[in-house]
Scaffold this motif. Sequence first.
Motif, PDB file in Angstrom:
ATOM      1  N   TYR A   1      40.628  89.346 -31.790  1.00 51.85           N
ATOM      2  CA  TYR A   1      40.887  88.508 -30.620  1.00 51.85           C
ATOM      3  C   TYR A   1      42.381  88.268 -30.437  1.00 51.85           C
ATOM      4  CZ  TYR A   1      41.641  84.024 -28.280  1.00 51.85           C
ATOM      5  OH  TYR A   1      42.123  83.027 -27.474  1.00 51.85           O
TER       6      TYR A   1
ATOM      7  N   TYR B   1      40.926  84.787 -23.116  1.00 50.90           N
ATOM      8  CA  TYR B   1      39.754  83.947 -22.924  1.00 50.90           C
ATOM      9  C   TYR B   1      38.451  84.671 -23.261  1.00 50.90           C
ATOM     10  CZ  TYR B   1      42.629  80.226 -21.170  1.00 50.90           C
ATOM     11  OH  TYR B   1      43.569  79.227 -21.092  1.00 50.90           O
ATOM     12  N   ALA B   2      38.558  85.814 -23.919  1.00 52.14           N
ATOM     13  CA  ALA B   2      37.370  86.543 -24.373  1.00 52.14           C
ATOM     14  C   ALA B   2      36.967  86.009 -25.746  1.00 52.14           C
ATOM     15  CB  ALA B   2      37.659  88.040 -24.435  1.00 52.14           C
ATOM     16  N   THR B   3      36.332  84.860 -25.761  1.00 51.58           N
ATOM     17  CA  THR B   3      36.025  84.172 -27.019  1.00 51.58           C
ATOM     18  C   THR B   3      34.530  84.129 -27.315  1.00 51.58           C
ATOM     19  OG1 THR B   3      35.940  82.021 -25.888  1.00 51.58           O
ATOM     20  CG2 THR B   3      38.067  82.721 -26.787  1.00 51.58           C
ATOM     21  N   SER B   4      33.761  85.058 -26.753  1.00 52.12           N
ATOM     22  CA  SER B   4      32.310  85.042 -26.975  1.00 52.12           C
ATOM     23  C   SER B   4      31.957  85.201 -28.447  1.00 52.12           C
ATOM     24  CB  SER B   4      31.638  86.138 -26.150  1.00 52.12           C
ATOM     25  OG  SER B   4      32.141  87.418 -26.504  1.00 52.12           O
TER      26      SER B   4
ATOM     27  N   MET C   1      40.547  77.166 -25.687  1.00 53.19           N
ATOM     28  CA  MET C   1      40.127  78.461 -26.209  1.00 53.19           C
ATOM     29  C   MET C   1      39.378  78.263 -27.526  1.00 53.19           C
ATOM     30  SD  MET C   1      43.805  79.994 -25.261  1.00 53.19           S
ATOM     31  CE  MET C   1      44.352  78.296 -25.411  1.00 53.19           C
TER      32      MET C   1
ATOM     33  N   GLU D   1      32.561  80.274 -24.601  1.00 55.29           N
ATOM     34  CA  GLU D   1      33.623  80.889 -23.815  1.00 55.29           C
ATOM     35  C   GLU D   1      33.745  80.224 -22.449  1.00 55.29           C
ATOM     36  OE1 GLU D   1      32.946  85.018 -22.935  1.00 55.29           O
ATOM     37  OE2 GLU D   1      30.801  84.718 -22.629  1.00 55.29           O
ATOM     38  N   TYR D   2      34.886  80.473 -21.819  1.00 51.68           N
ATOM     39  CA  TYR D   2      35.207  79.971 -20.477  1.00 51.68           C
ATOM     40  C   TYR D   2      35.062  78.444 -20.385  1.00 51.68           C
ATOM     41  CZ  TYR D   2      34.828  84.947 -19.373  1.00 51.68           C
ATOM     42  OH  TYR D   2      34.978  86.310 -19.358  1.00 51.68           O
TER      43      TYR D   2
END
Length: 313
Positions: free
Chosen positions: A208, A42-45, A70, A50-51
């Motif tokens: 990612y 979930y680290a999609t910055s 995601m 994200e989140y």
Amino acid sequence: MHSEPEYFRIERLCQDNLGDLDRLYHAVYGEQRQPPDFSKKYATSWTGAEYLGYFAYDHENIPAAYYGVMPCLLTFNNQLLLAAQSGDTMTHPAHRGKGLFVRLGNMTIELCRQEKLRLLFGFPNQNSYSGAQKFGWAVTEHLDCFTIPVTTFPLPGLSKRLAFLSGLYTKYAAAILKNNAAPEQTIASSAIGENLGGIHRDTSWFQYKAYSDTTMVLLGKATVWLKLTDTFLVGDIETGTQDFAKTIRRLRRLAARLGHRRIFFHSSPGTPLHQLFTQFYKPVPSFPVMVIDLGANIPLHQLKFTSADLDIF
């Protein structure tokens, strides 16, 4: 006389409550099944969003359900779109049938609109397929699964049943994969082509995607992306100039050395790699491709995917 509806506290996914995904995962799947690394998944910055998801908590503060997506980037005819893949939808066994799936799903979709996402897509299993249709998801196609038989001794299964073989097999398999490692650990999507779009695989996406334990091997002139668990799953293939039949022979040989009796590959119909596979193997429909258009303005049936695009790969 009707009882009062059960109260659930709703909370958006964030860094502080990521651990509740593990708690819910173990409640749903048991302790024997290992969850993915949710902190990385979930680290999609890098996408700009994200989140994007919500928990429901019961009166004892136990996560009762989760629905989330995601973020990723899609490409179609050189146009990039902010999109997201649905995944990790879970409901605690004690709280099923209470409408949490649809409630959290609708909230997540509205959040995606606010965050300017243009499209949502997913590959639901049989548990979430019927529920997804209740709130706007539409099926554009089904992926096809190709199964390649391999004659070999079932080493992965034996290593799981016989503890003394486990460590030996792990080292044996690692040595084989190291000897066949591809020099470049990236691979272009075989699903994307003229008037065909899909997930944009750039450097950020590959960094990612490292949340999942996969490997790329070089078989002759072809690069093959693999995920090896109890199954031998091909994510994608970049054949280069190599004859496809030769690639398949080398792939079967690798599977035989690793002790896998079947090779699996999923692909959207209508892609070049799908056409190559159908020359040798019969396609069987597998995952449905479901989408929600939030303003993408592209032909949705021309979005194509392979096994590598599934969040579980």
